[in-house]
Design an enzyme around this catalytic site. Structure first.
Site, PDB file in Angstrom:
ATOM      1  N   ASP A  15     114.795  48.706 -63.856  1.00 35.23           N
ATOM      2  CA  ASP A  15     114.221  48.560 -65.205  1.00 35.23           C
ATOM      3  C   ASP A  15     113.371  47.301 -65.344  1.00 35.23           C
ATOM      4  O   ASP A  15     113.597  46.474 -66.243  1.00 35.23           O
ATOM      5  CB  ASP A  15     115.334  48.534 -66.257  1.00 35.23           C
ATOM      6  CG  ASP A  15     116.312  49.687 -66.114  1.00 35.23           C
ATOM      7  OD1 ASP A  15     115.851  50.799 -65.836  1.00 35.23           O
ATOM      8  OD2 ASP A  15     117.519  49.469 -66.274  1.00 35.23           O
ATOM      9  N   GLU A 183     113.373  57.263 -73.367  1.00 34.53           N
ATOM     10  CA  GLU A 183     114.106  56.003 -73.463  1.00 34.53           C
ATOM     11  C   GLU A 183     113.226  54.871 -72.956  1.00 34.53           C
ATOM     12  O   GLU A 183     112.018  55.035 -72.781  1.00 34.53           O
ATOM     13  CB  GLU A 183     115.408  56.086 -72.655  1.00 34.53           C
ATOM     14  CG  GLU A 183     115.196  56.435 -71.197  1.00 34.53           C
ATOM     15  CD  GLU A 183     116.491  56.676 -70.440  1.00 34.53           C
ATOM     16  OE1 GLU A 183     117.563  56.590 -71.055  1.00 34.53           O
ATOM     17  OE2 GLU A 183     116.425  56.939 -69.220  1.00 34.53           O
TER      18      GLU A 183
END
Length: 528
Positions: A15, A183
């Site tokens: 991420d 997301e």
């Protein structure tokens, strides 16, 4: 110079988010249950990265994370600068959204402040508007909130200390045909538009979506701008848009490589006449697929210097450690918040206390000092010594120390000390196993109080298969051959050092320790 290959970071940096500050790029990544967490990396070219510090010494709440809460902790964070202050905003899906601040990416970073309490609030990113107001965009985790595929926005104070409005859903993936698991949003203000860059489709097989609107609350239009197509890069999504000093745009994103975790790629970005970004190699007028090789566009995306036309290996954050520093280098982390008594370092050695492990399952042991398994073949070597203990009595419980490859399953090799003496051992645990399987066992000394030293060697293959060997008085002793490492919960496999005592321990941790000599990691005969 030849083109540079993706991934630029071939190890687990999940991420990623990044910004440019002057001529330097700064990147952070998820760290989940591990401490210290929130790694901060620096680069001058988006290719060579240095692991400078970790912004989070311990995961909060500290007592909760004194145990390995695998899959919990720090999820996808955001890194931003506003009015001279640097902000890291990260989610803990079980507790809420936290904020850290610092005068510089190297720190010192503040203790985390809880901005928004709640379950299932994930992947936050702040946005400061031109009128001075500030907003936070975030996603939702169905495992905690019972909803997902939604992106929401709320207004917050400009210093990110308090919420000023309820959270409001601005994008519902269910309203877009075929869009699932939306997301990981990153918010930007560019050219009069509010932009949200967000992944969809899942970690392993997803794609990158870009949304834009004239108002922060929408309505948003969208395009899918990056997908795998025929590329070998599965799930190219979730990351950061950055510019260089020459005005070129780049997109950092991850690829899920299974046992190696989520590795980092860089894609060139161009903008069309309507302002939409185009990433990687064009597939059509809208979509792109990942480039395996990076074009040297502009002066800032260059590899290490070398002869004309000669491909030079770029550097990854340093792995080898001689343990001369009185503090651990940033590359190391524990599986839970550490206790100061767990280790001592300096003078060329690392001393690890025999921390209790009631069940003997290394997956439950917070006191494993680890690094990510490299995505490329590597050789690890370390010396392990069991010194004569300060307390002369035989150990009340079995003591183990060694090198472990850790994930849902694990394999380890090292020394075992019990009432019968000191043995050289290797063992494995399956992902669904309840007990270790001992593969090798060789008594080295019948006196449990003797001092014994062995060398340990780990070989990793391109597939993540590993081989463990011991060096005993100059002789090589095979311990484990061609074992397939597996990933952990939301992370890749790790290589770790540990010392543990089975059952309850009745002596002070300081009295009995294992000593590890320098860790040397090599790739292609080059120390890294």
């Amino acid at each position: 110079m030849e083109h540079l290959s993706n991934p630029v970071l071939d190890a687990d940096w999940p991420d990623p988010d990044a910004i440019r500050v002057g001529s330097e790029y700064w990147m952070i990544a998820s760290s989940f249950n591990r401490a210290p967490g929130l790694p901060v990396l620096r680069s001058e070219n988006l290719v060579d990265w240095e692991h400078v510090t970790n912004a989070l010494p311990a995961v909060v709440p500290a007592e909760h994370y004194s145990l390995p809460r695998r899959g919990s902790g720090v999820w996808a964070p955001a890194l931003r600068e506003h009015a001279g202050t640097f902000f890291i905003v990260y989610p803990d899906a079980d507790h809420g959204i936290f904020v850290l601040t610092a005068p510089h990416p190297t720190g010192p970073w503040s203790a985390p402040h809880l901005l928004l309490a709640g379950h299932g609030l994930i992947d936050p990113c702040p946005l400061w508007d031109e009128d001075g107001r500030a907003y936070l965009v975030h996603g939702w985790a169905k495992s905690r909130a019972r909803v997902k595929n939604l992106l929401s926005v709320l207004e917050v104070t400009p210093d990110l200390t308090a919420a000023l409005s309820p959270t409001r859903t601005v994008i519902d993936g269910a309203d877009i045909p075929g869009m699932l698991t939306l997301e990981g949003p990153k918010a930007y203000r560019r050219d009069g538009w509010y932009w949200i860059y967000a992944p969809a489709g899942g970690v392993a097989d997803g794609y990158q979506v870009v949304f834009r609107a004239r108002d922060v609350h929408g309505p948003y239009e969208h395009r899918i701008v990056l997908e795998q197509d025929s590329s070998p890069v599965n799930g190219p999504h979730q990351g950061a848009l950055v510019d260089d000093e020459d005005g070129n745009l780049w997109f950092l994103h991850f690829q899920d490589r299974g046992v190696f975790g989520r590795v980092t790629h860089v894609q060139p970005v161009t903008v069309d006449e309507e302002g939409w970004p185009h990433m990687g190699e064009p597939l059509d007028a809208v979509r792109g697929r990942p480039l395996a090789e990076l074009p040297a566009l502009g002066a800032t995306l260059q590899g290490p210097s070398g002869a004309e036309g000669e491909a030079q290996p770029w550097s990854e954050p340093q792995r080898s450690d001689d343990f001369h520093s009185p503090v651990l280098t940033p590359r190391w982390h524990w599986q839970a918040n550490p206790d100061p008594s767990w280790h001592r370092t300096g003078d060329g050695g690392l001393d690890l206390a025999f921390v209790p492990s009631p069940r003997g399952d290394l997956r439950d042991l917070g006191a494993i000092l680890g690094q990510q398994l490299p995505g490329q073949p590597s050789t690890w070597t370390v010396d392990l010594t069991l010194p004569t203990p300060a307390t002369a009595a035989a150990p009340a419980s079995e003591e183990r120390a060694g090198l472990v490859v850790l994930g849902y399953a694990y394999a380890w090799a090292g020394l075992r000390r019990d009432a019968d003496g000191i043995s050289l051992v290797s063992a494995t645990m399956t992902a669904d196993g309840a007990e270790e399987e001992t593969l090798a066992h060789r008594v080295l000394h019948e006196d449990p109080g003797a001092e014994v030293t062995v060398g340990l060697e780990l070989l990793t293959a391109p597939t993540g298969r590993v081989t463990l060997t011991a060096l005993v008085e100059g002789a090589r002793v095979p311990l484990l051959a061609d074992w397939q490492a597996v990933e952990g919960h939301w992370i890749g496999a790790e290589v770790g050092l540990f010392a543990t005592a089975l059952g309850m321990v009745h002596h002070r941790l300081e009295d009995r320790r294992a000593r590890f000599g320098p860790v040397v990691v090599r790739r292609d005969e080059r120390e890294i």
